[in-house]
Design a protein around this motif. Structure first.
Motif: not given
Length: 474
Positions: A312-313, A380-386
């Motif tokens: 993710s970003p 999504d600025p807070n996603a860690l996946v996929p």
């Protein structure tokens, strides 16, 4: 016609009500189970952190900040004022990037909370295991509740900023503050709130120190509020409040937060273990590299041309940094290239990989040149996946791996054996060697935490000397 509608309550009021009125009977069994698991996990990583980089410097400095023997530094047994103990132990919890995380909130909620609560419990007494469970649960609902409300990417270091408010909620409960005192304590915490991401970028040990600062601040805020010192009240939604300044004007939504405050969602049930001592944003890459290396036919690391990890970003921003020839331990833990190289060469990543000559090992840095972490560009600025991993081998073979949820997330939990293996590995890194007897005693106390009459029993297991309980009784 007069407008008789009432203004909605301040979030500080809602947090105070939740912290003070929740009971153990309100918590589902899963929340209680996970609270106990992550209390033990946090104690373990905090103990291991007592010998980590710069911990000795912090401990050496503490006598200059006041005398007192109210609470204990885990792993050394030194006695210091409660606020100092909260600060040092919180630093030790987070300084190795091995503490539990709420992925949706991008937050390590127990790092700031648990050291403050145990320091206060040592100082004042009267805290049962049941109360510790509830204090942790309501505190996580507050700190992670702020995290899940955010709709913006990290600007400040949320484990310290939001984490401090979770610590205040938990402390306010065990100190039996009144509703108004706890609201004032949130305000006094806000006056001390700190946490910049600049140390993260630079790989500075000041990053976990900020967690310590906010843990100590929570002790100070609650003591001041109990003494009647006033603080600002509208500290979350106000014109210059936390949400506007730390998360961005209009970039938050409190719907999910209020669901947790209503007792319909306990965020402590959603915590993830850190199965590897590295930034959580590296964990998908670690698992993917291990999986691809173990595919048949197995490959030798020397035959790998390149590894591209796509995340993710926020993952790329936090851990896609370039490898350095002799990084600081804190920089290395957050560098996917360094961490991935250790996994390729040794098959795993360990606390020992950030100490001594490991950091300047030439083979590691040569291998790191073949590994990169890039962004998938999602919104999504807070996603860690996929997370996906592509491994290119000499001869043209390409191996691929992908996960939608990382190992040790709530949908892929560690087994009890894996959880305890991690705890015991951390135990081995205590600054002062502690006995096997104390290790097993601490595990047993946490397993039966609801029955514990005084949580100071837990701290006696984290210090050298005879394995005695409070007042010398087991």
């Amino acid at each position: 016609m007069a407008n008789t509608s009432k203004a909605p309550p301040l979030l500080a009021d809602e947090f105070a009500t939740h912290a003070l009125q929740s009971q153990i009977s309100d918590l589902p069994a899963e929340a209680i189970t996970q609270a106990k698991i992550f209390i033990l996990d946090t104690l373990g990583v905090g103990l291991g952190g007592s010998s980590a980089f710069a911990a000795d410097k912090l401990i050496k400095t503490t006598p200059k900040w006041g005398a007192g023997s109210e609470a204990t530094l885990w792993g050394t047994g030194k006695r210091v004022p409660a606020g100092v103990a909260a600060m040092v132990n919180a630093y030790q919890v987070h300084c190795q990037e091995y503490d539990c995380v709420h992925e949706g909130a991008v937050l390590h909620p127990l790092a700031t909370l648990l050291p403050a609560v145990l320091a206060m419990a040592e100082r004042d007494g009267g805290v049962t295991g049941e109360e510790l469970i509830v204090a942790c649960a309501v505190g996580v609902n507050v700190s992670a509740g702020l995290g899940i409300a955010s709709r913006s990417g990290l600007t400040f270091f949320r484990p310290s900023t939001a984490g401090g408010f979770g610590a205040v909620a938990a402390l306010g409960r065990i100190m039996r503050l009144s509703h108004e005192q706890l609201v004032q304590a949130f305000g006094l915490q806000y006056c001390q709130t700190s946490g910049t991401l600049q140390p993260h970028i630079e790989g500075s040990a000041a990053l976990p120190l900020q967690v310590g600062f906010n843990s100590r601040a929570a002790v100070q805020a609650c003591d001041l509020a109990k003494a009647g010192f006033p603080g600002p009240r509208d500290v979350f939604e106000g014109l210059y409040g936390y949400l506007r300044l730390f998360e961005g004007p209009g970039k938050w939504n409190l719907t999910a937060t209020r669901t947790s405050l209503a007792g319909k969602r306990w965020l402590i049930s959603e915590l993830s273990h850190k199965p590897y001592p590295a930034g959580r944003a590296t964990h998908g890459g670690i698992e993917g590299i291990q999986a691809l290396m173990n595919q048949l036919p197995k490959v030798d690391a020397s035959s790998i041309e390149s590894i591209t990890i796509t995340g993710s970003p926020v993952s790329a921003r936090l851990c896609g940094r370039p490898d350095l020839p002799n990084p600081s331990p804190n920089y290395a833990r957050l560098c996917m290239s360094y961490v991935g190289a250790k996994v390729l060469l040794d098959g795993h990543i360990d606390l020992a990989h950030y100490r001594g000559s490991q950091l300047s090992d030439a083979r590691t840095h040569e291998m790191a040149k073949r590994i990169k972490l890039i962004s998938d560009g999602q919104q999504d600025p807070n996603a860690l996946v996929p997370v996906s991993v592509e491994m290119r081998l000499e001869g043209g073979e390409v191996r691929e791996w992908k996960c939608e949820q990382m190992l040790a997330s709530p949908t892929r939990r560690l087994s009890r054996e894996q959880h305890l293996a991690k705890f015991r590995r951390c135990w081995a890194f205590s600054a002062v060697a502690l006995s096997q007897e104390k290790q097993e005693r601490l595990i047993g106390l946490i397993d039966q935490l609801e029955e514990l009459h005084d949580v100071r029993e837990l701290v006696t297991c984290l210090t050298p000397g005879a394995a005695a309980g409070v007042n010398g009784k087991l």
